[in-house]
Each structure stands twice: as structure tokens, then as C-alpha cells.
Design a protein around this motif. Structure first.
Motif, PDB file in Angstrom:
ATOM      1  N   CYS A 165      14.027 -37.720  21.386  1.00 24.29           N
ATOM      2  CA  CYS A 165      13.573 -38.048  22.731  1.00 24.29           C
ATOM      3  C   CYS A 165      13.335 -39.560  22.826  1.00 24.29           C
ATOM      4  N   PRO A 166      13.873 -40.226  23.839  1.00 24.74           N
ATOM      5  CA  PRO A 166      13.658 -41.665  23.966  1.00 24.74           C
ATOM      6  C   PRO A 166      12.205 -42.042  24.255  1.00 24.74           C
ATOM      7  N   ALA A 167      11.397 -41.108  24.745  1.00 26.36           N
ATOM      8  CA  ALA A 167      10.005 -41.404  25.064  1.00 26.36           C
ATOM      9  C   ALA A 167       9.078 -41.276  23.860  1.00 26.36           C
ATOM     10  N   CYS A 168       9.267 -40.220  23.052  1.00 26.13           N
ATOM     11  CA  CYS A 168       8.311 -39.958  21.962  1.00 26.13           C
ATOM     12  C   CYS A 168       8.953 -39.916  20.577  1.00 26.13           C
ATOM     13  N   ASP A 169      10.257 -40.035  20.500  1.00 22.30           N
ATOM     14  CA  ASP A 169      11.025 -40.032  19.242  1.00 22.30           C
ATOM     15  C   ASP A 169      11.055 -38.690  18.515  1.00 22.30           C
ATOM     16  N   ALA A 170      10.458 -37.637  19.086  1.00 25.17           N
ATOM     17  CA  ALA A 170      10.557 -36.302  18.495  1.00 25.17           C
ATOM     18  C   ALA A 170      11.818 -35.623  19.045  1.00 25.17           C
ATOM     19  N   ARG A 171      12.312 -34.625  18.328  1.00 27.47           N
ATOM     20  CA  ARG A 171      13.464 -33.864  18.811  1.00 27.47           C
ATOM     21  C   ARG A 171      13.060 -33.139  20.086  1.00 27.47           C
ATOM     22  N   PHE A 172      13.918 -33.183  21.113  1.00 24.01           N
ATOM     23  CA  PHE A 172      13.639 -32.441  22.340  1.00 24.01           C
ATOM     24  C   PHE A 172      14.546 -31.227  22.411  1.00 24.01           C
ATOM     25  N   ASP A 173      14.188 -30.264  23.255  1.00 22.16           N
ATOM     26  CA  ASP A 173      14.957 -29.026  23.368  1.00 22.16           C
ATOM     27  C   ASP A 173      15.988 -29.084  24.490  1.00 22.16           C
ATOM     28  N   ASP A 174      15.556 -29.532  25.662  1.00 25.00           N
ATOM     29  CA  ASP A 174      16.440 -29.568  26.820  1.00 25.00           C
ATOM     30  C   ASP A 174      16.241 -30.864  27.582  1.00 25.00           C
ATOM     31  N   LEU A 175      17.274 -31.278  28.282  1.00 21.94           N
ATOM     32  CA  LEU A 175      17.227 -32.417  29.190  1.00 21.94           C
ATOM     33  C   LEU A 175      17.534 -31.888  30.579  1.00 21.94           C
ATOM     34  N   ILE A 176      16.680 -32.216  31.526  1.00 19.00           N
ATOM     35  CA  ILE A 176      16.898 -31.822  32.913  1.00 19.00           C
ATOM     36  C   ILE A 176      17.052 -33.091  33.735  1.00 19.00           C
ATOM     37  N   VAL A 177      18.164 -33.199  34.449  1.00 15.80           N
ATOM     38  CA  VAL A 177      18.426 -34.334  35.328  1.00 15.80           C
ATOM     39  C   VAL A 177      18.206 -33.849  36.756  1.00 15.80           C
ATOM     40  N   CYS A 178      17.279 -34.477  37.469  1.00 15.73           N
ATOM     41  CA  CYS A 178      16.988 -34.110  38.854  1.00 15.73           C
ATOM     42  C   CYS A 178      17.950 -34.835  39.775  1.00 15.73           C
ATOM     43  N   LYS A 179      18.782 -34.069  40.474  1.00 16.60           N
ATOM     44  CA  LYS A 179      19.800 -34.645  41.340  1.00 16.60           C
ATOM     45  C   LYS A 179      19.311 -34.843  42.766  1.00 16.60           C
ATOM     46  N   GLU A 180      18.295 -34.090  43.189  1.00 20.16           N
ATOM     47  CA  GLU A 180      17.734 -34.213  44.529  1.00 20.16           C
ATOM     48  C   GLU A 180      16.321 -34.763  44.445  1.00 20.16           C
ATOM     49  N   ASN A 181      15.910 -35.423  45.507  1.00 17.69           N
ATOM     50  CA  ASN A 181      14.562 -35.958  45.590  1.00 17.69           C
ATOM     51  C   ASN A 181      13.951 -35.469  46.887  1.00 17.69           C
ATOM     52  N   PRO A 182      12.907 -34.670  46.855  1.00 13.16           N
ATOM     53  CA  PRO A 182      12.224 -34.122  45.688  1.00 13.16           C
ATOM     54  C   PRO A 182      12.927 -32.887  45.134  1.00 13.16           C
ATOM     55  N   THR A 183      12.597 -32.548  43.910  1.00 13.22           N
ATOM     56  CA  THR A 183      13.130 -31.360  43.241  1.00 13.22           C
ATOM     57  C   THR A 183      11.965 -30.552  42.688  1.00 13.22           C
ATOM     58  N   SER A 184      12.044 -29.244  42.830  1.00 14.70           N
ATOM     59  CA  SER A 184      11.025 -28.351  42.305  1.00 14.70           C
ATOM     60  C   SER A 184      11.590 -27.611  41.102  1.00 14.70           C
ATOM     61  N   LEU A 185      10.796 -27.521  40.043  1.00 15.81           N
ATOM     62  CA  LEU A 185      11.196 -26.792  38.838  1.00 15.81           C
ATOM     63  C   LEU A 185      10.278 -25.602  38.659  1.00 15.81           C
ATOM     64  N   ASN A 186      10.849 -24.451  38.395  1.00 17.97           N
ATOM     65  CA  ASN A 186      10.075 -23.250  38.089  1.00 17.97           C
ATOM     66  C   ASN A 186      10.194 -22.999  36.597  1.00 17.97           C
ATOM     67  N   LEU A 187       9.139 -23.321  35.866  1.00 16.61           N
ATOM     68  CA  LEU A 187       9.160 -23.191  34.412  1.00 16.61           C
ATOM     69  C   LEU A 187       8.676 -21.809  34.007  1.00 16.61           C
ATOM     70  N   SER A 188       9.438 -21.150  33.139  1.00 21.84           N
ATOM     71  CA  SER A 188       9.093 -19.796  32.721  1.00 21.84           C
ATOM     72  C   SER A 188       8.243 -19.773  31.450  1.00 21.84           C
TER      73      SER A 188
END
Length: 77
Positions: free
Chosen positions: A33-56
Motif C-alpha cells: 500500500c502506498p499509504a502504509c507500506d503494508a500489503r493491501f487486499d483490494d484497490l477501489i477506484v471511485c469513478k463518480e463523485n460522490p460515490t457510496s460504498l456498501n461494505l460487507s
């Protein structure tokens, strides 16, 4: 965090979902991860502004920007 080179980053990831609002990539090769240097699982790119994410599930998130779009790096707990 500086802007992320999205093109370079997604070249190493696997596209999982694309719709009008987001593009979702899975990190199958242990990119850091470019922010914390730990391995990340997924990358989400938000194409619309605003965008809502429903996390399970509960996730740690790191956030950045690339080409004027919000990008979210998920870390499973």
C-alpha cells in the motif's frame, strides 16, 4: 501521500469489478500500500463523485488520489 501512479499500480493487480461508480482490483501479488507500506487486499477506484460504498465486512482503509479520483486500499482485519 503524493498522487498515485494508477496505471503502474493496476498493471500488477487483477480487475474484479467495474460499474458506473467504481473499479475494483484484487491484489494477488502482494503489492504494498502506498499509504502504509503494508500489503493491501483490494484497490477501489471511485469513478463518480460522490460515490457510496456498501461494505460487507469490517476493513481498515487507506485513501489516496490518482488523476483526480479517490482511490481506496482495503486491508482485511
Amino acid at each position: 501521500m503524493d498522487d498515485i501512479d494508477l496505471e503502474e499500480l493496476v498493471a500488477s493487480l487483477t480487475l474484479r469489478e467495474e460499474n458506473q461508480a467504481i473499479k475494483s482490483y484484487q491484489n494477488t501479488v502482494a503489492v504494498s500500500c502506498p499509504a502504509c507500506d503494508a500489503r493491501f487486499d483490494d484497490l477501489i477506484v471511485c469513478k463518480e463523485n460522490p460515490t457510496s460504498l456498501n461494505l460487507s465486512r469490517q476493513l481498515d482503509l487507506c485513501v489516496g488520489s490518482a488523476d483526480g479520483q479517490a482511490v481506496i486500499f482495503t486491508h482485511k482485519k
